[in-house]
Design an enzyme around this catalytic site. Structure first.
Site, PDB file in Angstrom:
ATOM      1  N   HIS A   1       0.989 -11.434   2.740  1.00  0.00           N
ATOM      2  CA  HIS A   1      -0.099 -10.808   1.994  1.00  0.00           C
ATOM      3  C   HIS A   1      -0.808 -11.772   1.046  1.00  0.00           C
ATOM      4  CE1 HIS A   1      -1.327  -6.547   0.476  1.00  0.00           C
ATOM      5  NE2 HIS A   1      -2.344  -7.364   0.435  1.00  0.00           N
TER       6      HIS A   1
ATOM      7  N   TYR B   1       0.817  -1.217   0.000  1.00  0.00           N
ATOM      8  CA  TYR B   1       0.000   0.000   0.000  1.00  0.00           C
ATOM      9  C   TYR B   1       0.856   1.275   0.000  1.00  0.00           C
ATOM     10  CZ  TYR B   1      -3.648  -3.202   1.813  1.00  0.00           C
ATOM     11  OH  TYR B   1      -4.521  -4.243   2.023  1.00  0.00           O
TER      12      TYR B   1
END
Length: 330
Positions: free
Chosen positions: A163, A102
């Site tokens: 992730h 991000y």
């Protein structure tokens, strides 16, 4: 697994009593310890309307627990992210979810420092997407994230996730071993995975010192309920986090959802997040609009009844309903 408690811990970081760490009383008993007015049942019929913004859920094989409502910051740009996180913290959120991918880990940490809220009162998550080439290099890569989020001498991250399983078996092992070392070094308190299916989690038994992973973060909402992996996680005491609980507003005008929202005089987004809470998932709604950030935390003055839950349960489309991805359970 050994995790040293930090001083001045808030209620959602305090160690569980020994009897809850070593018996099969499960999350309900531990939740009753932390939140005598809240329950952790996954059905609307048993769900207490007294769930609150401060309600938490304990993490298995850990001395810590997690706020039941999180704030997601995917695609929140750096110049906006700090403001959005500050708005969320002022609204009462105490759980923020970031990732290396991000590119806003440091902004998340900066918001906590600017807020004046003690670090120990806020639960911060990040994720590693790719391995560094060895457990040692991946460890350093993840340690850099910890330092970006909490640069204090005793800085730490509450939860660090892998992730995605996409890098493959060898890389998943490398990343997990790096995360385990961060736990050993008191730089991370709890570790878990994201987008992992049953096969991926079972495979970890071959090398993991810490198993099961304490969290599996997956896409969850009425149109993509992923019942097989959800049941597996529940059976193995893995906390389930729900990303995209708002379906990125794609279903805001769906007839059944709109009807339930009108019935309770709530926004459709509030219904979707409350649905997650009553399924015993930990939702991570995302917004950079201050009014929506605040509304998405205003969930505790109403409760979905069994008819509402049945209607929403009936919207499941299986993997076809995913807007990002459904896990692969092979």
């Amino acid at each position: 697994m050994v995790v040293n408690p930090q001083s001045h811990l808030s209620s959602h970081h305090q160690p569980l009593p020994a009897q809850y760490q070593t018996t099969d009383q499960g999350r309900a008993s531990a939740e009753a310890y932390y939140n005598p007015n809240a329950t952790s049942s996954s059905t609307a019929a048993d769900m207490s309307p007294k769930l609150s913004l401060s309600s938490t859920i304990p993490l298995t094989n850990s001395k810590y627990s997690m706020p039941r409502l999180g704030f997601g910051i995917y695609q929140s740009p750096a110049d906006v992210c700090v403001k959005s996180c500050l708005t969320a913290l002022r609204a009462g959120y105490r759980h923020i979810d970031s990732a290396q991918f991000y590119r806003n880990e440091s902004e998340m940490g900066e918001a906590v420092r600017q807020s004046g809220i003690p670090r120990s009162d806020v639960f911060l998550t990040t994720k590693v997407l790719s391995a560094g080439g060895s457990p040692e290099k991946t460890y350093q890569k993840c340690l850099d994230s910890v330092k970006a989020i909490d640069p204090s001498e005793d800085g730490y991250v509450d939860l660090f996730l892998i992730h995605s399983p996409s890098p493959g078996s060898a890389k998943r092992k490398e990343m997990w071993q790096a995360l385990e070392k961060l736990v050993e070094d008191n730089k991370v308190r709890s570790i878990g995975v994201s987008n992992f299916g049953i096969g991926h989690i079972n495979e970890m038994k071959e090398y993991a010192k810490i198993w099961p992973p304490q969290v599996n973060q997956i896409e969850l909402h009425p149109w993509n309920q992923q019942r097989e992996i959800v049941e597996y996680c529940r059976n193995n005491n893995i906390v389930i986090q729900a990303y995209c609980p708002l379906v990125r507003n794609h279903k805001a005008y769906e007839e059944n959802l709109v009807g339930i929202a009108k019935k309770h005089d709530k926004a459709t987004g509030q219904v979707l997040i409350r649905y997650c809470l009553q399924k015993d998932w930990v939702p991570l709604p995302k917004s950079d609009t201050p009014s929506r950030i605040e509304a998405n935390a205003d969930l505790y003055g109403f409760e979905l009844d069994q008819d509402d839950m049945t209607t929403l349960d009936g919207l499941d489309q299986g993997p076809r309903g995913a807007i990002v991805q459904a896990v692969k359970n092979d």
